[in-house]
Design a protein around this motif. Structure first.
Motif, PDB file in Angstrom:
ATOM      1  N   GLY B 113      13.928  -3.824   1.603  1.00 59.24           N
ATOM      2  CA  GLY B 113      13.702  -2.963   2.759  1.00 59.24           C
ATOM      3  C   GLY B 113      12.237  -2.662   3.024  1.00 59.24           C
ATOM      4  N   PHE B 114      12.016  -1.586   3.731  1.00 56.56           N
ATOM      5  CA  PHE B 114      10.697  -1.162   4.161  1.00 56.56           C
ATOM      6  C   PHE B 114       9.728  -1.066   2.992  1.00 56.56           C
ATOM      7  CE2 PHE B 114       7.471   1.857   5.307  1.00 56.56           C
ATOM      8  CZ  PHE B 114       7.232   1.621   6.643  1.00 56.56           C
ATOM      9  N   GLY B 115      10.147  -0.345   1.970  1.00 56.82           N
ATOM     10  CA  GLY B 115       9.288  -0.137   0.793  1.00 56.82           C
ATOM     11  C   GLY B 115       8.916  -1.456   0.143  1.00 56.82           C
ATOM     12  N   GLY B 116       9.869  -2.353   0.068  1.00 55.62           N
ATOM     13  CA  GLY B 116       9.616  -3.652  -0.567  1.00 55.62           C
ATOM     14  C   GLY B 116       8.527  -4.412   0.170  1.00 55.62           C
ATOM     15  N   ILE B 117       8.603  -4.385   1.494  1.00 55.45           N
ATOM     16  CA  ILE B 117       7.624  -5.115   2.295  1.00 55.45           C
ATOM     17  C   ILE B 117       6.222  -4.499   2.138  1.00 55.45           C
ATOM     18  CG2 ILE B 117       6.949  -5.730   4.658  1.00 55.45           C
ATOM     19  CD1 ILE B 117       9.875  -6.010   5.337  1.00 55.45           C
ATOM     20  N   LEU B 118       6.167  -3.177   2.262  1.00 53.29           N
ATOM     21  CA  LEU B 118       4.878  -2.490   2.136  1.00 53.29           C
ATOM     22  C   LEU B 118       4.272  -2.730   0.752  1.00 53.29           C
ATOM     23  CD1 LEU B 118       2.703  -0.509   3.025  1.00 53.29           C
ATOM     24  CD2 LEU B 118       4.192   1.374   2.358  1.00 53.29           C
ATOM     25  N   PHE B 119       5.116  -2.511  -0.263  1.00 55.85           N
ATOM     26  CA  PHE B 119       4.651  -2.625  -1.634  1.00 55.85           C
ATOM     27  C   PHE B 119       4.134  -4.044  -1.914  1.00 55.85           C
ATOM     28  CE2 PHE B 119       5.622  -3.311  -6.186  1.00 55.85           C
ATOM     29  CZ  PHE B 119       4.892  -2.276  -6.716  1.00 55.85           C
ATOM     30  N   CYS B 245      -7.503  -3.647   1.422  1.00 60.02           N
ATOM     31  CA  CYS B 245      -7.561  -3.576   2.883  1.00 60.02           C
ATOM     32  C   CYS B 245      -6.812  -4.744   3.502  1.00 60.02           C
ATOM     33  CB  CYS B 245      -9.019  -3.566   3.358  1.00 60.02           C
ATOM     34  SG  CYS B 245      -9.846  -2.016   3.018  1.00 60.02           S
ATOM     35  N   CYS B 246      -6.927  -5.932   2.903  1.00 61.37           N
ATOM     36  CA  CYS B 246      -6.208  -7.099   3.421  1.00 61.37           C
ATOM     37  C   CYS B 246      -4.706  -6.876   3.314  1.00 61.37           C
ATOM     38  CB  CYS B 246      -6.588  -8.361   2.645  1.00 61.37           C
ATOM     39  SG  CYS B 246      -8.278  -8.841   2.912  1.00 61.37           S
ATOM     40  N   GLY B 247      -4.272  -6.282   2.215  1.00 63.27           N
ATOM     41  CA  GLY B 247      -2.846  -6.008   2.032  1.00 63.27           C
ATOM     42  C   GLY B 247      -2.342  -5.061   3.120  1.00 63.27           C
ATOM     43  N   ILE B 248      -3.110  -4.009   3.377  1.00 59.97           N
ATOM     44  CA  ILE B 248      -2.711  -3.057   4.418  1.00 59.97           C
ATOM     45  C   ILE B 248      -2.680  -3.763   5.770  1.00 59.97           C
ATOM     46  CG2 ILE B 248      -3.380  -0.958   5.635  1.00 59.97           C
ATOM     47  CD1 ILE B 248      -4.665   0.007   3.003  1.00 59.97           C
ATOM     48  N   ALA B 249      -3.715  -4.564   6.025  1.00 59.74           N
ATOM     49  CA  ALA B 249      -3.774  -5.283   7.298  1.00 59.74           C
ATOM     50  C   ALA B 249      -2.581  -6.219   7.446  1.00 59.74           C
ATOM     51  CB  ALA B 249      -5.081  -6.066   7.405  1.00 59.74           C
ATOM     52  N   ALA B 250      -2.187  -6.854   6.348  1.00 55.73           N
ATOM     53  CA  ALA B 250      -1.033  -7.757   6.398  1.00 55.73           C
ATOM     54  C   ALA B 250       0.211  -6.976   6.811  1.00 55.73           C
ATOM     55  CB  ALA B 250      -0.827  -8.419   5.040  1.00 55.73           C
ATOM     56  N   PHE B 251       0.357  -5.773   6.255  1.00 51.80           N
ATOM     57  CA  PHE B 251       1.517  -4.971   6.602  1.00 51.80           C
ATOM     58  C   PHE B 251       1.484  -4.611   8.100  1.00 51.80           C
ATOM     59  CE2 PHE B 251       3.829  -0.850   6.732  1.00 51.80           C
ATOM     60  CZ  PHE B 251       5.077  -1.335   6.359  1.00 51.80           C
ATOM     61  N   LEU B 252       0.314  -4.250   8.578  1.00 43.76           N
ATOM     62  CA  LEU B 252       0.180  -3.926  10.003  1.00 43.76           C
ATOM     63  C   LEU B 252       0.552  -5.125  10.867  1.00 43.76           C
ATOM     64  CD1 LEU B 252      -3.147  -1.851  10.124  1.00 43.76           C
ATOM     65  CD2 LEU B 252      -0.794  -1.066   9.802  1.00 43.76           C
TER      66      LEU B 252
END
Ligand SMILES: Nc1ncnc2c1ncn2[C@@H]1O[C@H](COP(=O)(O)OP(=O)(O)OP(=O)(O)O)[C@@H](O)[C@H]1O
Ligand SMILES: [Mg+2]
Lengths: 506, 339
Positions: B113-119, B245-252
């Motif tokens: 779910g959501f958490g899995g994708i973000l994490f 930052c790249c990880g966060i950007a990927a999530f966005l």
């Protein structure tokens, strides 16, 4: 004086930087064939004046006459074309180029206009180096591999590779041994005999007596005296002109037996680095100042840097307050209370783009920070207090450090460790480029710090400084400690003998 | 030989209050000139957009889209600004975004779910940053080479995972955030994340010891080392930060596109470096500005938008971007030398 116009005559030169008026209507006359000395405290404007002369700075107002003709020096090249060559305070060689390439940088001998004739360049460089008394420097070597003194010679060769009539030397002797200084003076003598004029800047008054013909004294951007006879003006008068007050050029009084009965704060046991210095022992007690005397290249800086953990020892140990330090770790050393004021301040100590405050606080940031968050008010206050203690100018720690004069930059480095409150202070040439008045202040500060319980280890090329300031002196020669004695039992001659010969002949 | 000395005190001790104000104001003025000129460019672009396509460009929807698009590359640029300020470079940001976005959208991950994708996005970003950091800080590799190698491998791995296919997201929580009219606290969620990252980045760079160390390492690494700063650890942290930052950007990006693709983040490294440089961060290290970088990103995104609205090809776009980089750097050189 002379019927013909002076070689160079600068008049009414002003130059302002944001917030500072570095030059405020300065006049300077230089005759062909003379050695004209520029004196002045740190920040008086000496370097700025000669940068104007070199075409590196444009004056705001003022005129320059060259052999009677008005000229504008729009660029360094324009100045060089006229025959004005400059050796800057901060060496400006390209480390990754060879000696010959540096010497001919910008005016390479070429064939067909663009193919560099490397053989010719090398030969003429070798010739220049020979004339400068250093035939051993290989024109093909990279400048980065040379010692500071040798680099100085290369700068000089570069100046002479042009057809010069005026050479400006900004504190050329600061990085040199007594031997090297003699050689420099011989070169200066040869040049003036050929009719070349020399503008010479130094903080060492005795040098000015030795080679100077006339002296111009700068103070706060003004020439307070122009063209005084260098040999006959009393030192007292010169110093009073420079500082506007009477300075006794003396060392602070020594306590009778500093640190006696106390455990050594710094204990060096059998420390050695292959090819640099041999195993030696050393103790410094709280309250004691120990000096290392020796020639450039005798391993003094290497010793300090190894104690400080910046180089890894091949043998031995450094013990601070009874605890051995992790070898080769600067952080361990700093945590244990060591502080180093390194020899090359620009390369090893300063963040040139940053303010004085940030340069001073860099080693004590965590003191002003909670959870990594810096209290900038507290930081600025502490930096201001530390720089005031050393009379650093300008009295505003928010200015960028690159705008400070050389001597004041040195004070900023000391302020760093003053602020950190270290227990063992390692000083590598602490007064290089520092003026007479400030020197006395620095000496007093160092002694006071020792009196407060610091252990100080001092390296200096100036033997009188080591003898005057230190309690105990270790004499080094080619990486070996050849003699240890209380400073009172040594004099300059004896130290120089030891340094040169290495045999403790009495 | 020894005589008592009273430390001479005198002229140097005189406080010169007059000198204080101008120097301080000078620093402010310089910062302002740079920021103002960037704001000027941005304003000019908005005017151009408003004139050429008054209805489409100034539409709230469109402006919202510009900001949303800026958010993804903006977050990457904040991390890049830190790396460049420290005298380094990170060429692998685009590839890390791609790898993180596909790893976080595999069928297996989406089960969580959501958490899995973000994490997963964040963790993959951090993992790549860690490898970069270790190679550079402790392996002694040049940043250019180490991150170039990462660029190649991360892109390769991303391709292997997807086999070139687009991985559609089926998790509702993620898709909801990507809706056109999704708002969190009254702002589009991506823009909110961008704003938060920017503020944290600014504080980190300007107000903390971490920021100071970053600047010190970039300004003079040897001096920083001799002042007692752990230069290697600092470098490691910086590449970790960029990876994060790249990880966060990927999530966005996953939110924005509702999918993961191995072609994501193409040429982000160039856009991020360019934005940081035109913003005023020194490529040689020792000086960095988050505000400048963000303005740089906004300028680039606005250009892209205006060109798209005017149906101009992307080759023209690239040429214009190149011209702007050159112009910005020239302007900065001038302001730097006159002050
Ligand atoms: N680029 C600059 N920007 C701002 N101020 C400067 C700049 N260069 C020099 N100054 C200021 O001008 C004054 C004169 O500096 P200068 O370097 O000429 O002194 P100096 O006499 O050579 O001192 P020292 O003996 O320490 O080398 C100082 O107050 C210095 O801070
Ligand atoms: Mg000077």
């Amino acid at each position: 004086m002379a019927p013909e116009p002076p070689l160079l005559s600068m008049s009414g030169i002003t130059k302002s930087f944001p917030g500072v008026r570095a030059l405020d209507g300065v006049d300077l006359d230089v005759q062909a064939g003379e050695v004209h000395c520029l004196l002045g405290q740190n920040g008086a404007g000496k370097s700025t004046l000669i940068k104007v002369l070199a075409g590196a700075h444009q004056p705001d107002t003022g005129t320059i006459h060259w052999r009677g003709e008005p000229v504008t020096l729009r660029s360094p090249i324009a100045a060089m074309r006229l025959g004005i060559a400059t050796i800057y305070q901060e060496l400006d060689l390209v480390e990754h180029l060879s000696v010959a390439e540096n010497v001919h940088l910008g005016h390479e001998p070429t064939a067909a206009g663009f193919v560099v004739r490397r053989r010719t360049a090398k030969e003429s460089t070798a010739h220049l180096l020979k004339r400068l008394g250093h035939p051993e420097i290989d024109p093909g070597r990279l400048v980065g591999e040379l010692s500071a003194a040798q680099q100085q010679i290369v700068s000089m060769a570069r100046a002479l590779s042009h057809d010069v009539r005026l050479i400006v030397m900004d504190e050329p002797s600061a990085a040199l041994d007594p031997d090297e200084v003699d050689n420099l003076f011989r070169i200066v003598g040869d040049l003036t005999a050929d009719g070349v004029a020399v503008v010479y800047i130094s903080h060492r008054l005795e040098e000015i007596r030795r080679i100077g013909d006339r002296v111009t004294v700068l103070k706060d951007g003004r020439a307070v005296a122009g063209g005084l006879p260098a040999k006959s003006t009393p030192t007292r008068d010169v110093v009073a002109l420079m500082t506007g007050r009477n300075v006794e050029y003396v060392f602070p009084e020594r306590p009778a037996a500093p640190g006696q009965g106390e455990q050594p704060l710094l204990h060096v046991r059998g420390l050695a680095r292959d090819g640099e210095f041999e195993p030696f022992d050393l103790t410094v007690r709280p309250g004691e100042i120990v000096g290392l005397a020796g020639l450039v290249g005798s391993g003094r800086s290497e010793i300090l840097e190894t104690i400080y953990g910046a180089r890894k020892p091949s043998a031995g140990q450094v013990v601070v307050a009874g605890r051995p330090l992790k070898p080769g770790s600067v952080r361990a050393a700093v945590r244990a209370g060591l502080g180093l004021a390194p020899e090359e301040r620009k390369a090893q100590a300063l963040l040139m783009l940053e303010s004085v405050t940030r340069n001073v606080s860099i080693s004590s940031m965590s003191r002003f920070a909670k959870a990594g968050w810096i209290d900038r008010g507290a930081e600025l206050g502490a930096a201001r207090a530390a720089t005031r203690e050393l009379s650093l100018r300008p009295d505003n720690p928010s200015v960028p450090i690159r705008t400070l004069s050389g001597g004041n930059q040195q004070k900023a480095v000391l302020a760093r460790w003053l602020l950190r409150g270290c227990r063992v202070l390692l000083l590598d040439e602490p007064t290089r480029g520092v003026d007479v008045g400030a020197r006395a202040e620095l000496y007093a500060v160092v002694r006071r710090l020792a009196d407060e319980g610091l252990a100080v280890l001092l390296v200096s090329s100036e033997v009188p400084e080591v003898l005057g300031l230190a309690d105990r002196v270790l004499v080094l020669r080619e990486g070996r400690v050849v003699h240890t004695a209380p400073a009172q039992e040594l004099d300059e001659h004896r130290v120089l003998d030891l340094v040169m010969e290495g045999s403790p002949a009495s | 030989m020894t005589q008592p000395v009273s430390p001479p005190r005198g002229s140097a001790d005189k406080v010169r209050p007059a000198a204080e104000a101008p120097a301080w104001r000078g620093l402010m003025a310089r910062a302002d000139v740079r920021t103002l000129s960037l704001l000027g460019v941005l304003a000019a672009l908005i005017v151009i957009g408003g004139i050429t396509k008054p209805d489409e460009f100034l539409d709230t929807r469109n402006l919202q889209l510009v900001l949303t698009q800026a958010s993804v590359i903006g977050v990457v640029t904040v991390g890049m600004t830190f790396v460049i300020t420290s005298g380094g470079i990170d060429l692998s940001v685009g590839a890390i975004v791609a790898l993180a976005s596909v790893w976080a959208t595999t069928v297996a991950t989406q089960e969580y779910g959501f958490g899995g994708i973000l994490f997963t996005s964040v963790l993959v970003g951090l993992g790549c940053g860690l490898v970069n950091g270790l190679l550079i800080a402790y392996g002694g590799m040049v940043p250019f080479i180490a991150t170039l190698a990462m660029l190649a491998s991360a892109r390769g791995l991303a391709l292997q995972i997807t086999d070139g296919r687009t991985q559609i997201v089926t998790v509702d929580g993620v898709l909801d955030l990507g809706e056109r009219d999704a708002y969190v606290l009254g702002v589009p969620p991506l823009v909110l994340v961008f704003a938060v990252v920017t503020i944290i980045g600014w504080l980190l760079l300007n107000r903390t010891t971490f920021g100071r160390r970053t600047v010190a390492v970039g300004g003079n690494a040897e001096a920083a080392r001799l002042a007692g700063i752990d230069v290697r650890r600092q470098r490691l942290y910086l590449y970790l930060l960029s990876g994060l930052c790249c990880g966060i950007a990927a999530f966005l990006l996953i939110i924005l596109s509702g999918s993961g693709q191995n072609t994501n983040g193409n040429l982000y490294e160039l856009d991020a470096i360019a934005a940081a440089i035109i913003g005023g961060t020194l490529l040689s290290g020792g000086r960095g500005t988050i505000v400048g970088s963000v303005l740089g990103v906004l300028i680039f995104t606005t250009i892209t938008n205006i060109f798209a609205l005017n149906n101009l090809q992307s080759d023209v776009q690239q040429i214009a971007k190149g011209a702007i980089i050159v112009a910005a750097v020239l302007v900065q050189r001038r302001t730097a030398s006159t002050t």
